[in-house]
Design a protein around this motif. Structure first.
Motif, short mmCIF file in Angstrom:
data_model
loop_
_atom_site.label_atom_id
_atom_site.label_comp_id
_atom_site.label_asym_id
_atom_site.label_seq_id
_atom_site.Cartn_x
_atom_site.Cartn_y
_atom_site.Cartn_z
N UNK A 118 10.78 -40.58 6.83
CA UNK A 118 10.06 -39.45 7.43
C UNK A 118 10.21 -38.24 6.53
N UNK A 119 9.10 -37.50 6.38
CA UNK A 119 9.14 -36.27 5.60
C UNK A 119 8.05 -35.33 6.08
N UNK A 127 11.02 -28.76 2.25
CA UNK A 127 12.36 -28.19 2.09
C UNK A 127 12.92 -27.63 3.40
N UNK A 128 12.07 -27.50 4.41
CA UNK A 128 12.50 -26.88 5.67
C UNK A 128 12.79 -27.89 6.76
N UNK A 129 12.62 -29.16 6.46
CA UNK A 129 12.86 -30.19 7.48
C UNK A 129 13.73 -31.29 6.89
N UNK A 130 14.82 -31.60 7.56
CA UNK A 130 15.71 -32.67 7.12
C UNK A 130 16.22 -33.44 8.33
N UNK A 131 16.44 -34.73 8.14
CA UNK A 131 16.94 -35.61 9.20
C UNK A 131 18.40 -35.91 8.93
N UNK A 158 17.48 -33.57 13.80
CA UNK A 158 16.91 -32.89 12.64
C UNK A 158 17.43 -31.47 12.53
N UNK A 159 17.18 -30.89 11.37
CA UNK A 159 17.42 -29.47 11.12
C UNK A 159 16.12 -28.88 10.61
#
Length: 312
Positions: A73-74, A80-84, A169-170
């Motif tokens: 997932x991306x 750069x603002x979404x990370x799992x 997520x963050x």
């Protein structure tokens, strides 16, 4: 046995985290690439608004035959603002026994029809057991089984209606994400069948080809871009290469433009459907691959044998 329950697709609080839910209604595009060896690659793109900070996203409507270890997932617009930070695949699906198992020791309602007074009556009961039948406690009496409609107040949080991917997520983006989720799934396949009709002189033939797509992956792909890949993952069988060569034979008087466009990719042959199509779960779909008249035919007689089988 009947149940009255309600589902709410909204952001709720669970374990101190905000929980967001995404269904296929958020989908903006889906691509399906099908291999010969009963495997499909799915790319599901959705527009999703997420709260800032840490949270939980439940991505619903994925294939029940998904290979969880292949999930990626991306965010396409804010990578750069979404990370799992954690991923889970939830497949403890709802059924009547599992629902009742979650309510053992709790109060439920039973709606029965009073045929003598021609009206419904509601009885409160405590479900004591759901092992090979239900046992209820009603007004300090034990009932082994009870007729009527069982009414439950809600669906337990750890039961879901459909297979779901869950991410912790963050998120740092304030705007909507265009999330692309890709994964492999089993039980989706295709094959090509050809029909050749010779003329009376055996000098030419009409050729028609059909693609048969069989989807038992446990999901429906609506308005999807479809690719068919001739060759197993990591290898290209000779049989399918020979089929691709067959399509290169000289043909005259084509009756209709082909729906698939072929291109080579390493040792594979890829056929792109030149329009969108809906692939329903548990559906066998046939699409015209080619149709042409006047393919030149050359007849050959071949005799095979061994000298040892002949005697003087």
């Amino acid at each position: 046995m009947s149940f009255v329950i309600s589902l709410f697709f909204s952001i709720v609080e669970a374990g101190g985290r905000e929980v967001s839910k995404s269904t296929v209604d958020d989908q903006i595009d889906v691509e399906v690439a099908v291999y010969n060896n009963n495997i499909g690659l799915i790319k599901d793109k959705r527009k999703i608004k997420l709260p800032s900070g840490e949270g939980e996203l439940r991505f619903m409507g994925v294939a029940s035959q998904i290979m969880p270890v292949t999930v990626h997932v991306e965010s396409l617009n804010y990578p750069k603002d979404f990370s799992v930070v954690e991923q889970n695949y939830e497949y403890d699906l709802i059924n009547s026994d599992k629902l009742l198992d979650k309510y053992v020791g709790k109060k439920v309602k039973i709606v029965v029809w009073n045929e003598y007074q021609d009206r419904k009556e509601t009885v409160e009961a405590v479900l004591l057991s759901n092992n090979n039948g239900q046992i209820y406690k009603i007004n300090n009496e034990i009932f082994v089984g009870h007729p009527g409609i069982k009414v439950l107040p809600e669906i337990p949080e750890d039961l879901i209606a459909k297979p779901t991917l869950t991410w912790l997520y963050d998120n740092k983006a304030a705007n909507e994400h265009n999330l692309e989720v890709s994964y492999l799934t089993n039980n989706i396949s295709w094959k090509a069948d050809y029909v050749v009709v010779l003329n009376k002189e055996d000098t030419s033939a009409n050729i028609s080809g059909w693609v048969t797509l069989d989807n038992k992956s446990g999901a429906t792909y609506r308005n999807a871009s479809l690719k068919l890949i001739a060759g197993d993952v990591h290898r290209a069988p000779v049989a399918y290469r020979s089929k691709a060569v067959m399509m290169d034979y000289a043909m005259e008087g084509a009756r209709a433009a082909p729906q698939f466009k072929e291109k080579s990719f390493f040792e594979y042959h890829i056929y792109n459907l030149q329009r969108k199509t809906t692939i329903k779960d548990k559906q066998t779909k046939q699409v015209s691959l080619l149709e042409a008249a006047g393919a030149r035919i050359q007849k050959e007689f071949v005799v095979e044998g061994s000298q040892g089988i002949f005697t003087r």
